[in-house]
Design an enzyme around this catalytic site. Structure first.
Site, PDB file in Angstrom:
ATOM      1  N   CYS A 139       0.823  -1.213   0.000  1.00 30.42           N
ATOM      2  CA  CYS A 139       0.000   0.000   0.000  1.00 30.42           C
ATOM      3  C   CYS A 139       0.853   1.257   0.000  1.00 30.42           C
ATOM      4  CB  CYS A 139      -0.929  -0.008   1.200  1.00 30.42           C
ATOM      5  SG  CYS A 139      -0.094  -0.131   2.804  1.00 30.42           S
ATOM      6  N   HIS A 277      -2.059   1.729   7.223  1.00 35.33           N
ATOM      7  CA  HIS A 277      -2.312   1.546   5.795  1.00 35.33           C
ATOM      8  C   HIS A 277      -2.000   2.833   5.049  1.00 35.33           C
ATOM      9  CE1 HIS A 277      -4.078  -0.425   2.344  1.00 35.33           C
ATOM     10  NE2 HIS A 277      -5.043   0.474   2.219  1.00 35.33           N
ATOM     11  N   ASN A 301      -7.580   3.987  -2.657  1.00 33.74           N
ATOM     12  CA  ASN A 301      -7.015   2.790  -2.049  1.00 33.74           C
ATOM     13  C   ASN A 301      -6.339   1.938  -3.124  1.00 33.74           C
ATOM     14  OD1 ASN A 301      -6.386   0.956  -0.066  1.00 33.74           O
ATOM     15  ND2 ASN A 301      -8.496   0.382   0.415  1.00 33.74           N
TER      16      ASN A 301
END
Length: 334
Positions: A139, A277, A301
């Site tokens: 990520c 994240h 995302n």
């Protein structure tokens, strides 16, 4: 109490080797497996089915409460529906905001500056399509490439997808761990000191660790430094409005985040002290009329287009740095 007893029986069934399954969900289970290309051994399927059923009931309860106005977002069953909490945690990084380090400089918002009420860098062509990180905890790399891609447009005049795999394979000397997780700060350090980053075309994403194969002849983007923002939503707003997409770290360790579908996400148990994240903040705005409680950050995302709003989330804005959105934010300078 009834719900607690039901869940207890579910886990009792797993412990005894005979999971208690709801036969009325058989067709929905089969459809979900086909949709997300899931296959298991006979024993594994029963265990995964129990997890899936528990998640499905939780999602349906949440959405019923949403229809009654008890929360501001909806959830849906997605590819993570069979994941245990332990499996989900393996997808998360963990960075204490107290490790927040300064980059080249610190940005400040000018007193009295007027910012637009809505910003969406996708509409201006500064954001590449949503991608899927898969089983690789990259990520942080997707967030960093997204920020550099946007800034590079000021130099090249075009949007070029950059290599996430280049960062996964090559930024370990800076302290990252490839598919086991990393830090956006370390990734920016790599690009800065390496002198460039390849494109997705010459160094495609594989979703697994590999040897560093960076070729300077294929470099498509360089940075002159990077900026660490103070932990302020006000300053983050100014940066998003005037600079472009910004990397951020958030606490995404909750079932509600994993199963997010749409609406303005607000999780009462979200932490602003620890981020788990990496995401890219590509805009902000508000829903309905401009009143307290309906402002949001638009975040990109790296879990594919089937998650959230085709890969995006509207995260509660101006709610005391909700989920740590302003706790670990950076952007590159070109």
């Amino acid at each position: 109490m009834a719900a607690v007893v039901f869940i207890a029986f579910l886990y009792l069934g797993v412990a005894s080797g005979v999971p208690v399954l709801d036969s009325s969900l058989d067709a929905e289970w089969q459809d979900w497996k086909i949709k997300y290309n899931k296959s298991y051994s006979l024993k594994e399927e029963k265990l995964k089915r129990v997890v899936w059923e528990e998640k499905l009931k939780m999602i349906k309860l949440h959405n019923r409460e949403n229809s009654l106005g008890k929360n501001g977002f909806t959830m849906k069953m997605n590819e993570f529906g069979d994941q245990t909490d332990e499996e989900f945690r393996k997808m998360m990084i963990e960075i204490s905001v107290w490790t927040h380090r300064e980059g080249k400089s610190i940005m400040k918002r000018e007193a009295g500056s007027i910012l637009p009420k809505f910003v969406d860098w996708r509409k201006k062509g500064y954001v590449t399509p949503v991608r899927r990180q898969g089983d690789c905890d990259a990520c942080w790399a997707f967030a960093v490439t997204g920020a550099i891609e946007a800034q590079a447009i000021w130099q090249t005049g075009k949007l070029t997808p950059l290599s996430v795999q280049n960062l996964v394979d090559c930024s370990k000397p800076q302290g990252n761990n490839g598919c086991l997780g990393g830090d956006t700060y370390n990734a920016f350090q790599y690009v800065l000191h390496n002198g460039g980053l390849e494109s997705e075309a010459t160094y495609p994403y594989e979703g697994k660790d590999g040897p560093c194969r960076y070729n300077p002849k294929n470099s498509k983007a360089e940075i002159t430094g990077f900026v660490s923002l103070p932990q302020s939503e006000d300053i983050l707003m100014a940066a998003v409005a005037t600079i472009g997409p910004i990397t951020a770290g958030i606490d995404a360790s909750h079932e509600s985040f994993k199963n997010y579908k749409g609406g303005i996400y607000h999780e009462p148990n979200c932490s602003s002290d620890t981020v788990t994240h990496g995401v890219l903040v590509v805009g902000y705005g508000f829903k309905g009329i401009e009143t307290d409680g309906n402002h949001y950050w638009l975040i990109k995302n790296s879990w594919g287009k089937r998650w959230g709003i085709r890969g995006y989330m509207k995260l509660a804005k101006d709610k005391n740095n909700h989920c740590g959105i302003a706790s670990y934010a950076h952007y590159p300078t070109i």
